[in-house]
Design an enzyme around this catalytic site. Structure first.
Site, mmCIF file in Angstrom:
data_model
loop_
_atom_site.group_PDB
_atom_site.id
_atom_site.type_symbol
_atom_site.label_atom_id
_atom_site.label_comp_id
_atom_site.label_asym_id
_atom_site.label_seq_id
_atom_site.Cartn_x
_atom_site.Cartn_y
_atom_site.Cartn_z
ATOM 1 N N GLY A 1 5.508 -19.634 19.779
ATOM 2 C CA GLY A 1 6.936 -19.631 20.101
ATOM 3 C C GLY A 1 7.545 -21.014 20.213
ATOM 4 O O GLY A 1 8.653 -21.172 20.708
ATOM 5 N N HIS B 1 -4.150 -11.597 24.691
ATOM 6 C CA HIS B 1 -3.109 -12.534 24.256
ATOM 7 C C HIS B 1 -2.923 -13.593 25.346
ATOM 8 O O HIS B 1 -3.020 -13.287 26.537
ATOM 9 C CB HIS B 1 -1.798 -11.780 23.999
ATOM 10 N N SER C 1 3.734 -19.609 15.557
ATOM 11 C CA SER C 1 4.814 -20.133 14.708
ATOM 12 C C SER C 1 4.517 -19.989 13.220
ATOM 13 O O SER C 1 4.938 -20.822 12.412
ATOM 14 C CB SER C 1 5.136 -21.584 15.074
ATOM 15 N N ASN D 1 3.696 -8.817 16.245
ATOM 16 C CA ASN D 1 3.677 -8.630 17.699
ATOM 17 C C ASN D 1 5.105 -8.821 18.207
ATOM 18 O O ASN D 1 5.586 -9.949 18.304
ATOM 19 C CB ASN D 1 2.723 -9.655 18.337
ATOM 20 N N TRP D 2 5.759 -7.720 18.494
ATOM 21 C CA TRP D 2 7.182 -7.795 18.886
ATOM 22 C C TRP D 2 7.358 -8.295 20.316
ATOM 23 O O TRP D 2 8.476 -8.548 20.743
ATOM 24 C CB TRP D 2 7.829 -6.407 18.777
ATOM 25 N N LYS D 3 6.281 -8.367 21.079
ATOM 26 C CA LYS D 3 6.351 -8.741 22.507
ATOM 27 C C LYS D 3 7.360 -7.827 23.206
ATOM 28 O O LYS D 3 7.508 -6.670 22.818
ATOM 29 C CB LYS D 3 6.643 -10.232 22.652
ATOM 30 N N GLU E 1 -4.930 -18.120 18.283
ATOM 31 C CA GLU E 1 -3.544 -18.513 18.536
ATOM 32 C C GLU E 1 -3.530 -19.697 19.509
ATOM 33 O O GLU E 1 -3.622 -19.496 20.725
ATOM 34 C CB GLU E 1 -2.766 -17.355 19.172
ATOM 35 N N GLU F 1 -0.390 -14.854 26.585
ATOM 36 C CA GLU F 1 0.651 -14.508 27.568
ATOM 37 C C GLU F 1 0.093 -13.553 28.618
ATOM 38 O O GLU F 1 0.470 -13.612 29.797
ATOM 39 C CB GLU F 1 1.866 -13.902 26.842
ATOM 40 N N GLY G 1 7.759 -14.219 16.686
ATOM 41 C CA GLY G 1 9.200 -14.296 16.415
ATOM 42 C C GLY G 1 9.599 -13.819 15.018
ATOM 43 O O GLY G 1 10.561 -13.060 14.873
HETATM 44 P P1 13P Z 1 5.233 -16.800 17.462
HETATM 45 O O1 13P Z 1 4.968 -16.374 16.023
HETATM 46 O O2 13P Z 1 6.580 -16.443 17.943
HETATM 47 O O3 13P Z 1 4.860 -18.245 17.652
HETATM 48 O O4 13P Z 1 4.206 -15.955 18.362
HETATM 49 C C1 13P Z 1 2.884 -15.889 18.009
HETATM 50 C C2 13P Z 1 2.233 -14.857 18.850
HETATM 51 O O5 13P Z 1 2.072 -15.031 20.040
HETATM 52 C C3 13P Z 1 1.821 -13.604 18.204
HETATM 53 O O6 13P Z 1 0.988 -12.858 19.019
#
Ligand code: 13P
Length: 260
Positions: free
Chosen positions: A176, A98, A216, A9-11, A170, A100, A238
């Site tokens: 993150g 998600h 993470s 997931n590159w966000k 998650e 976010e 990440g």
């Molecule tokens: P990180 O791997 O950066 O913690 O993010 C996880 C995430 O939100 C994947 O969708």
């Protein structure tokens, strides 16, 4: 044991050139392998054509995914992109719910359900995210929170729709932050989620459903996380932006598969 699935997931990261470069680097590295682990890349939506072009190459080792979709079929919804449009672009997977999106864009369980239904109508696999906040875990409410997220979305699917759906747990406190859930914490929650699927859809569906861990997850801890019985792979933020690290996570999936 079923093969693992690793989703990047590159966000909201990477310029067009950087995105193309990252895809090519991952492609080159994966070329060395005869992979059984399934890999999905979810770049920002504006790069849909870029990622599907690469995914459609006959030598490709990954599928194209997206991070979001509209809950509506079509019409006057300025700025939205429909599941049909994603399907027309050959997108195969899409993340929904998600944390976010729940936090910054007011996505509720009802909206998450609508998005899943739109994706399923268009033969795109929804990857439904769930997970608790730090306060909810500290107050020992984490199982209740996740159960409600599952009941208000997944429990409304038909068995035929459920067969084509994936879940990603998650924990928000691990996203993150560099603070990963311990393998035991991840295993405990994924086993619980699987028991919820079993209660509603039966044992066979529960065994077959892909349930991923995210938060993470990185090149160092992936092997231990993926070694847990109920962890069917990872949703990677990440570390999916760094080709070497992302490929190491995929290698962890291969190692676990071939050691069992
Ligand atoms: P990180 O791997 O950066 O913690 O993010 C996880 C995430 O939100 C994947 O969708």
């Amino acid at each position: 044991m079923k093969p693992k699935i690793v989703i990047g997931n590159w966000k909201m990261n990477k310029s067009f050139d950087e995105a193309e470069d990252l895809i090519c680097q991952i492609e080159d590295k994966l070329d060395e392998y005869n992979l059984e682990t399934e890999v999905v890349l979810c770049p920002p939506m504006i790069y849909a054509e870029l990622v599907t072009d690469h995914a459609n190459d006959e030598n490709s080792h990954f599928y194209a995914g997206m991070q979001n979709v509209s809950e509506f079929e079509n019409g006057a919804y300025t700025g939205e992109v429909s599941a049909k449009m994603l399907a027309d672009m050959d997108v195969a997977f899409c993340i929904v719910g998600h944390s976010e999106r729940r936090k910054y864009f007011g996505e509720t369980n009802a909206i998450v359900l609508n998005k899943m239904l739109r994706l399923l109508e268009n033969d795109i696999v929804p990857v439904m995210c769930c997970g608790e906040s730090l306060e909810e875990r500290k107050s020992e409410n984490h199982f209740n929170v996740v159960q409600k997220q599952i009941e208000e979305s997944i429990y409304n699917l038909t068995p035929e729709q459920m067969e084509r759906t994936m879940i990603a747990y998650e924990p928000i406190w691990a996203i993150g932050t560099g603070e990963t859930a311990t393998p035991a914490q991840a295993e405990e929650m994924l086993a619980f989620i699987r028991s919820l699927i079993e209660k509603k859809f039966g044992t066979e569906m529960a065994v077959n459903t892909y349930i991923l861990y995210g938060g993470s997850c990185n090149a160092k801890n992936a092997l231990e996380l993926f070694s847990q019985q109920n962890v069917d792979g990872g949703l990677i933020g990440g570390a999916s932006l760094k080709p070497d690290d992302f490929v190491k996570i995929i290698e962890a999936g291969e190692t676990v598969l071939h050691e069992n």
